[in-house]
Design a protein around this motif. Structure first.
Motif, PDB file in Angstrom:
ATOM      1  N   ASP A 147       0.815  -1.223   0.000  1.00  0.00           N
ATOM      2  CA  ASP A 147       0.000   0.000   0.000  1.00  0.00           C
ATOM      3  C   ASP A 147       0.845   1.268   0.000  1.00  0.00           C
ATOM      4  N   ASP A 148       2.146   1.127  -0.201  1.00  0.00           N
ATOM      5  CA  ASP A 148       3.020   2.305  -0.138  1.00  0.00           C
ATOM      6  C   ASP A 148       2.726   3.302  -1.264  1.00  0.00           C
ATOM      7  N   PHE A 149       2.722   4.560  -0.889  1.00  0.00           N
ATOM      8  CA  PHE A 149       2.702   5.671  -1.836  1.00  0.00           C
ATOM      9  C   PHE A 149       4.162   6.029  -2.072  1.00  0.00           C
ATOM     10  N   VAL A 150       4.586   6.102  -3.339  1.00  0.00           N
ATOM     11  CA  VAL A 150       6.012   6.251  -3.638  1.00  0.00           C
ATOM     12  C   VAL A 150       6.290   7.590  -4.313  1.00  0.00           C
ATOM     13  N   PHE A 151       7.272   8.297  -3.762  1.00  0.00           N
ATOM     14  CA  PHE A 151       7.789   9.527  -4.370  1.00  0.00           C
ATOM     15  C   PHE A 151       9.114   9.208  -5.051  1.00  0.00           C
ATOM     16  N   LEU A 152       9.261   9.660  -6.287  1.00  0.00           N
ATOM     17  CA  LEU A 152      10.506   9.481  -7.027  1.00  0.00           C
ATOM     18  C   LEU A 152      11.244  10.812  -7.098  1.00  0.00           C
ATOM     19  N   CYS A 153      12.399  10.881  -6.451  1.00  0.00           N
ATOM     20  CA  CYS A 153      13.238  12.085  -6.468  1.00  0.00           C
ATOM     21  C   CYS A 153      14.553  11.742  -7.155  1.00  0.00           C
ATOM     22  N   LEU A 154      14.440  11.358  -8.391  1.00  0.00           N
ATOM     23  CA  LEU A 154      15.571  10.826  -9.147  1.00  0.00           C
ATOM     24  C   LEU A 154      16.025  11.797 -10.228  1.00  0.00           C
ATOM     25  N   PRO A 155      17.262  11.654 -10.706  1.00  0.00           N
ATOM     26  CA  PRO A 155      17.715  12.470 -11.833  1.00  0.00           C
ATOM     27  C   PRO A 155      16.880  12.190 -13.078  1.00  0.00           C
ATOM     28  N   HIS A 156      16.815  13.176 -13.967  1.00  0.00           N
ATOM     29  CA  HIS A 156      16.073  13.011 -15.204  1.00  0.00           C
ATOM     30  C   HIS A 156      16.567  11.767 -15.942  1.00  0.00           C
ATOM     31  N   GLY A 157      15.623  10.982 -16.438  1.00  0.00           N
ATOM     32  CA  GLY A 157      15.941   9.754 -17.159  1.00  0.00           C
ATOM     33  C   GLY A 157      15.759   8.504 -16.327  1.00  0.00           C
ATOM     34  N   GLN A 158      16.012   8.590 -15.025  1.00  0.00           N
ATOM     35  CA  GLN A 158      15.927   7.397 -14.178  1.00  0.00           C
ATOM     36  C   GLN A 158      14.493   7.023 -13.812  1.00  0.00           C
ATOM     37  N   SER A 159      13.604   8.002 -13.771  1.00  0.00           N
ATOM     38  CA  SER A 159      12.210   7.692 -13.462  1.00  0.00           C
ATOM     39  C   SER A 159      11.533   6.917 -14.588  1.00  0.00           C
ATOM     40  N   LEU A 160      12.049   7.042 -15.804  1.00  0.00           N
ATOM     41  CA  LEU A 160      11.512   6.266 -16.919  1.00  0.00           C
ATOM     42  C   LEU A 160      11.609   4.774 -16.640  1.00  0.00           C
ATOM     43  N   VAL A 161      12.616   4.387 -15.889  1.00  0.00           N
ATOM     44  CA  VAL A 161      12.816   2.979 -15.525  1.00  0.00           C
ATOM     45  C   VAL A 161      12.089   2.652 -14.220  1.00  0.00           C
ATOM     46  N   ALA A 162      12.108   3.579 -13.267  1.00  0.00           N
ATOM     47  CA  ALA A 162      11.571   3.297 -11.936  1.00  0.00           C
ATOM     48  C   ALA A 162      10.046   3.334 -11.866  1.00  0.00           C
ATOM     49  N   ALA A 163       9.414   4.228 -12.598  1.00  0.00           N
ATOM     50  CA  ALA A 163       7.967   4.415 -12.458  1.00  0.00           C
ATOM     51  C   ALA A 163       7.116   3.255 -12.976  1.00  0.00           C
ATOM     52  N   PRO A 164       7.366   2.716 -14.185  1.00  0.00           N
ATOM     53  CA  PRO A 164       6.458   1.695 -14.728  1.00  0.00           C
ATOM     54  C   PRO A 164       6.221   0.482 -13.829  1.00  0.00           C
ATOM     55  N   PRO A 165       7.262  -0.157 -13.248  1.00  0.00           N
ATOM     56  CA  PRO A 165       6.975  -1.316 -12.387  1.00  0.00           C
ATOM     57  C   PRO A 165       6.198  -0.956 -11.123  1.00  0.00           C
ATOM     58  N   LEU A 166       6.434   0.246 -10.590  1.00  0.00           N
ATOM     59  CA  LEU A 166       5.681   0.671  -9.404  1.00  0.00           C
ATOM     60  C   LEU A 166       4.204   0.845  -9.737  1.00  0.00           C
ATOM     61  N   LEU A 167       3.922   1.474 -10.858  1.00  0.00           N
ATOM     62  CA  LEU A 167       2.539   1.665 -11.273  1.00  0.00           C
ATOM     63  C   LEU A 167       1.875   0.330 -11.583  1.00  0.00           C
TER      64      LEU A 167
END
Length: 344
Positions: A67-87
């Motif tokens: 149930d975690d709500f996740v904030f991504l505070c990553l350099p540009h480009g890295q959220s492209l990899v991190a966000a999809p599996p979390l969603l």
């Protein structure tokens, strides 16, 4: 209580976000992820967290609570990899990078020089500027948090463009930011001796935020906005002051301008327009989640001068992320956010 995790916890934005979340009555911080400092305690990196609950920094890629709500505070480009599996796993996510801020990913690729690998998720992202997209944010599972320069500039200009009070061509944004806007990096250009007592422009004339400001203002006003954006580095730690110049349409008066701002911001808890002729300063906003706007009209040149100020780490990043978090979870928009600046 909502469990939250922060990925990229030890940059200036991540640390500021954790500071705000630690005082939020509806939040339980579950994980703080830091690739650079995994295994250390948060207070080993930022001693201001010593009075708080001890929080160990963890490796990236770890599992989060369902149930975690996740904030991504990553350099540009890295959220492209991190966000999809979390969603995909059903997490609600707020991304604080520039990776999902563009409706048109071709613009992102052109200005950032990065191939956009998450176009499906990009279509799901809501641009998290609550003053104009708050209703959409309330229903969102994925919000892209605007940056500091863009927030400060868009809030200054959007009402004037939407009401047809200024020309959409020839707008000039002369913006200045504190050094924290460059992030927590060891780089000569941002060291003390290079910045103290100095003042300089950079990324002239094609700073990438130009494209984001143009796209959002064009969408809001339904006009093809074209502008010149020039950022400068101020020898202060935090705060943004943007001075904006635009051509007024014929017959527009200061009273017309004031009415336009009141139309859009009268009920906005964090955006405040000063009386005509009074201009904001950094000390009016630093330490708060506020944007303060002032303006003056030049009858001699037919131009309006708008001054817009924010704290780049709060309303320009972490504070606006919490504001969006509140909207996404049914909290009062202002919960846990500072409304009074430090001034000194």
């Amino acid at each position: 209580m909502i469990n939250v995790s922060v990925i990229g916890a030890t940059g200036y934005v991540g640390a500021e976000l954790l500071r705000l979340l630690s005082a939020h009555p509806g939040v339980q911080i579950n994980k703080a992820v830091s690739k650079s400092f995994a295994g250390k305690k948060l207070h080993d990196i930022y001693a201001n967290f010593l009075p708080e609950r001890e929080l160990e920094l963890q490796e990236s890629g770890g599992k989060f609570g369902a149930d975690d709500f996740v904030f991504l505070c990553l350099p540009h480009g890295q959220s492209l990899v991190a966000a999809p599996p979390l969603l995909k796993k059903g997490h609600k996510v707020i991304d604080l990078s520039g990776d999902f801020r563009y409706d048109n990913t071709d613009i992102y690729e052109k200005w950032y020089g990065i191939s956009h690998s998450a176009k499906k998720e990009n279509r799901e992202a809501v641009y998290g500027l609550p003053e104009f997209f708050g209703a959409e944010v309330k229903k969102a599972n994925f919000t892209s948090n605007p940056g500091c320069y863009t927030t400060t500039s868009i809030l200054a200009l959007a009402p004037l463009l939407k009401e047809g009070l200024i020309c959409e061509k020839g707008i000039v944004i002369d913006a200045k930011s504190g050094v924290t806007g460059a992030g927590r990096k060891e780089k000569l250009a941002f060291s003390y001796c290079e910045t103290a007592g100095n003042f300089k422009a950079y990324s002239v004339p094609l700073h990438r935020h130009t494209s984001e400001i143009e796209e959002q203002l064009s969408k809001l006003s339904r006009k093809d906005v074209c502008l010149l954006f020039t950022p400068h580095l101020l020898p202060v730690k935090r705060g943004i002051l943007a001075t904006v110049y635009a051509d007024l349409m014929e017959g527009v008066t200061p009273e017309t301008v004031t009415a336009a701002y009141e139309k859009y911001y009268a009920d906005a808890p964090f955006t405040h327009v000063l009386p005509h002729g009074k201009l904001p300063e950094l000390k009016y906003v630093v330490g708060s989640n506020n944007c303060m706007i002032g303006f003056e009209v030049s009858p001699r040149t037919g131009k309006i001068i708008v001054v817009s100020c924010t704290d780049n780490l709060i309303k320009g990043a972490a504070g606006q992320a919490v504001q969006n978090f509140n909207l996404m979870n049914g909290f009062d928009e202002t919960l846990g956010l500072p409304r009074t600046a430090w001034y000194l």
